[in-house]
Design a protein around this motif. Structure first.
Motif, PDB file in Angstrom:
ATOM      1  N   TYR A   1       6.153   6.809  16.326  1.00  0.00           N
ATOM      2  CA  TYR A   1       6.568   5.798  15.363  1.00  0.00           C
ATOM      3  C   TYR A   1       5.523   5.713  14.264  1.00  0.00           C
ATOM      4  O   TYR A   1       4.337   5.502  14.525  1.00  0.00           O
ATOM      5  CB  TYR A   1       6.727   4.428  16.033  1.00  0.00           C
ATOM      6  CG  TYR A   1       7.792   4.419  17.093  1.00  0.00           C
ATOM      7  CD1 TYR A   1       9.137   4.482  16.743  1.00  0.00           C
ATOM      8  CD2 TYR A   1       7.462   4.359  18.434  1.00  0.00           C
ATOM      9  CE1 TYR A   1      10.122   4.488  17.706  1.00  0.00           C
ATOM     10  CE2 TYR A   1       8.451   4.366  19.403  1.00  0.00           C
ATOM     11  CZ  TYR A   1       9.772   4.425  19.033  1.00  0.00           C
ATOM     12  OH  TYR A   1      10.740   4.437  19.992  1.00  0.00           O
ATOM     13  N   ASN A   2       5.955   5.865  13.047  1.00  0.00           N
ATOM     14  CA  ASN A   2       5.058   5.768  11.911  1.00  0.00           C
ATOM     15  C   ASN A   2       5.050   4.315  11.446  1.00  0.00           C
ATOM     16  O   ASN A   2       5.870   3.893  10.641  1.00  0.00           O
ATOM     17  CB  ASN A   2       5.518   6.704  10.796  1.00  0.00           C
ATOM     18  CG  ASN A   2       4.511   6.809   9.687  1.00  0.00           C
ATOM     19  OD1 ASN A   2       3.545   6.047   9.625  1.00  0.00           O
ATOM     20  ND2 ASN A   2       4.728   7.763   8.801  1.00  0.00           N
TER      21      ASN A   2
ATOM     22  N   SER B   1       6.083  -0.398   7.927  1.00  0.00           N
ATOM     23  CA  SER B   1       5.614  -1.647   7.329  1.00  0.00           C
ATOM     24  C   SER B   1       5.728  -1.605   5.807  1.00  0.00           C
ATOM     25  O   SER B   1       6.034  -2.622   5.184  1.00  0.00           O
ATOM     26  CB  SER B   1       4.184  -1.957   7.764  1.00  0.00           C
ATOM     27  OG  SER B   1       3.301  -0.969   7.297  1.00  0.00           O
ATOM     28  N   LEU B   2       5.500  -0.433   5.203  1.00  0.00           N
ATOM     29  CA  LEU B   2       5.646  -0.338   3.748  1.00  0.00           C
ATOM     30  C   LEU B   2       7.104  -0.511   3.326  1.00  0.00           C
ATOM     31  O   LEU B   2       7.405  -1.301   2.422  1.00  0.00           O
ATOM     32  CB  LEU B   2       5.113   1.004   3.248  1.00  0.00           C
ATOM     33  CG  LEU B   2       5.198   1.217   1.731  1.00  0.00           C
ATOM     34  CD1 LEU B   2       4.356   0.184   1.000  1.00  0.00           C
ATOM     35  CD2 LEU B   2       4.786   2.617   1.363  1.00  0.00           C
TER      36      LEU B   2
ATOM     37  N   THR C   1      10.159  -8.167   0.347  1.00  0.00           N
ATOM     38  CA  THR C   1       9.582  -8.791  -0.839  1.00  0.00           C
ATOM     39  C   THR C   1      10.604  -8.841  -1.974  1.00  0.00           C
ATOM     40  O   THR C   1      10.743  -9.868  -2.654  1.00  0.00           O
ATOM     41  CB  THR C   1       8.320  -8.032  -1.288  1.00  0.00           C
ATOM     42  OG1 THR C   1       7.389  -8.016  -0.211  1.00  0.00           O
ATOM     43  CG2 THR C   1       7.673  -8.692  -2.481  1.00  0.00           C
ATOM     44  N   ALA C   2      11.325  -7.747  -2.172  1.00  0.00           N
ATOM     45  CA  ALA C   2      12.325  -7.713  -3.244  1.00  0.00           C
ATOM     46  C   ALA C   2      13.445  -8.718  -2.981  1.00  0.00           C
ATOM     47  O   ALA C   2      13.823  -9.489  -3.870  1.00  0.00           O
ATOM     48  CB  ALA C   2      12.895  -6.301  -3.379  1.00  0.00           C
TER      49      ALA C   2
ATOM     50  N   ILE D   1       0.594  -6.269   2.977  1.00  0.00           N
ATOM     51  CA  ILE D   1      -0.834  -6.468   3.254  1.00  0.00           C
ATOM     52  C   ILE D   1      -1.232  -5.687   4.496  1.00  0.00           C
ATOM     53  O   ILE D   1      -2.284  -5.028   4.527  1.00  0.00           O
ATOM     54  CB  ILE D   1      -1.157  -7.966   3.389  1.00  0.00           C
ATOM     55  CG1 ILE D   1      -1.021  -8.647   2.028  1.00  0.00           C
ATOM     56  CG2 ILE D   1      -2.550  -8.194   3.967  1.00  0.00           C
ATOM     57  CD1 ILE D   1      -1.035 -10.163   2.088  1.00  0.00           C
ATOM     58  N   PHE D   2      -0.400  -5.731   5.540  1.00  0.00           N
ATOM     59  CA  PHE D   2      -0.681  -4.960   6.753  1.00  0.00           C
ATOM     60  C   PHE D   2      -0.759  -3.477   6.442  1.00  0.00           C
ATOM     61  O   PHE D   2      -1.645  -2.770   6.934  1.00  0.00           O
ATOM     62  CB  PHE D   2       0.394  -5.214   7.811  1.00  0.00           C
ATOM     63  CG  PHE D   2       0.263  -4.329   9.012  1.00  0.00           C
ATOM     64  CD1 PHE D   2      -0.686  -4.609   9.978  1.00  0.00           C
ATOM     65  CD2 PHE D   2       1.077  -3.219   9.171  1.00  0.00           C
ATOM     66  CE1 PHE D   2      -0.823  -3.791  11.090  1.00  0.00           C
ATOM     67  CE2 PHE D   2       0.941  -2.393  10.277  1.00  0.00           C
ATOM     68  CZ  PHE D   2      -0.008  -2.681  11.236  1.00  0.00           C
ATOM     69  N   TYR D   3       0.149  -2.979   5.612  1.00  0.00           N
ATOM     70  CA  TYR D   3       0.123  -1.567   5.238  1.00  0.00           C
ATOM     71  C   TYR D   3      -1.182  -1.202   4.553  1.00  0.00           C
ATOM     72  O   TYR D   3      -1.744  -0.138   4.794  1.00  0.00           O
ATOM     73  CB  TYR D   3       1.312  -1.237   4.322  1.00  0.00           C
ATOM     74  CG  TYR D   3       1.246   0.149   3.737  1.00  0.00           C
ATOM     75  CD1 TYR D   3       1.583   1.249   4.503  1.00  0.00           C
ATOM     76  CD2 TYR D   3       0.841   0.350   2.422  1.00  0.00           C
ATOM     77  CE1 TYR D   3       1.519   2.522   3.979  1.00  0.00           C
ATOM     78  CE2 TYR D   3       0.776   1.623   1.890  1.00  0.00           C
ATOM     79  CZ  TYR D   3       1.113   2.705   2.683  1.00  0.00           C
ATOM     80  OH  TYR D   3       1.037   3.968   2.157  1.00  0.00           O
ATOM     81  N   ASN D   4      -1.682  -2.094   3.700  1.00  0.00           N
ATOM     82  CA  ASN D   4      -2.909  -1.806   2.967  1.00  0.00           C
ATOM     83  C   ASN D   4      -4.153  -1.844   3.845  1.00  0.00           C
ATOM     84  O   ASN D   4      -5.122  -1.140   3.565  1.00  0.00           O
ATOM     85  CB  ASN D   4      -3.072  -2.774   1.791  1.00  0.00           C
ATOM     86  CG  ASN D   4      -2.094  -2.455   0.681  1.00  0.00           C
ATOM     87  OD1 ASN D   4      -1.746  -1.314   0.452  1.00  0.00           O
ATOM     88  ND2 ASN D   4      -1.627  -3.493   0.011  1.00  0.00           N
ATOM     89  N   ILE D   5      -4.165  -2.640   4.900  1.00  0.00           N
ATOM     90  CA  ILE D   5      -5.368  -2.726   5.736  1.00  0.00           C
ATOM     91  C   ILE D   5      -5.264  -1.904   7.020  1.00  0.00           C
ATOM     92  O   ILE D   5      -6.246  -1.733   7.722  1.00  0.00           O
ATOM     93  CB  ILE D   5      -5.713  -4.185   6.099  1.00  0.00           C
ATOM     94  CG1 ILE D   5      -4.615  -4.823   6.947  1.00  0.00           C
ATOM     95  CG2 ILE D   5      -5.995  -5.004   4.868  1.00  0.00           C
ATOM     96  CD1 ILE D   5      -4.956  -6.198   7.462  1.00  0.00           C
TER      97      ILE D   5
END
Length: 116
Positions: free
Chosen positions: A54-55, A60-61, A68-69, A103-107
């Motif tokens: 699982y990626n 998450s992205l 968000t949209a 945010i999770f994707y970024n960290i």
């Protein structure tokens, strides 16, 4: 008012449609799970089982962007229709969830960068 009288037979038929849909859906899900379980057991017997990968970063992205949209559009719509009321939560909740996923994707730092 113009009331249209429907026959009792038509009312019974209309009321059974959701019940039949739920039963058929449950039947399909049950047999899908049964056949998937049998497939997994046969793969395990032949020693060809590979655990699914699982990626989580891609998930998450994608989820973050979509939520968000949708949350932004709903928030804007509810703000224009009702102003600052509790109905605005219908847009703010997906907006906050989507922002959290981004945010999770970024960290997120995956442990294994060499994916198969």
């Amino acid at each position: 008012m113009n009331e249209v009288a429907t026959s009792p037979v038509a009312q019974i038929i209309i009321s059974t449609i959701p019940i039949v849909g739920i039963l058929v859906g449950g039947f399909v899900v049950f047999f899908f799970l049964l056949w998937k379980n049998e497939q997994t057991k046969l793969i395990l017997k032949t020693d060809n089982y590979k655990p699914p990968h699982y990626n989580i970063a891609a998930f998450s992205l994608l989820t973050g962007i979509l939520l968000t949209a949708v949350g932004f559009v709903l928030s804007l719509l509810f703000m224009l229709i009702d102003g600052l009321t509790y109905s605005l939560l219908g847009g703010l909740i997906p907006l906050a969830l989507g922002s959290g996923f981004i945010i999770f994707y970024n960290i997120y730092k995956p442990k294994d960068t060499n994916h198969d």
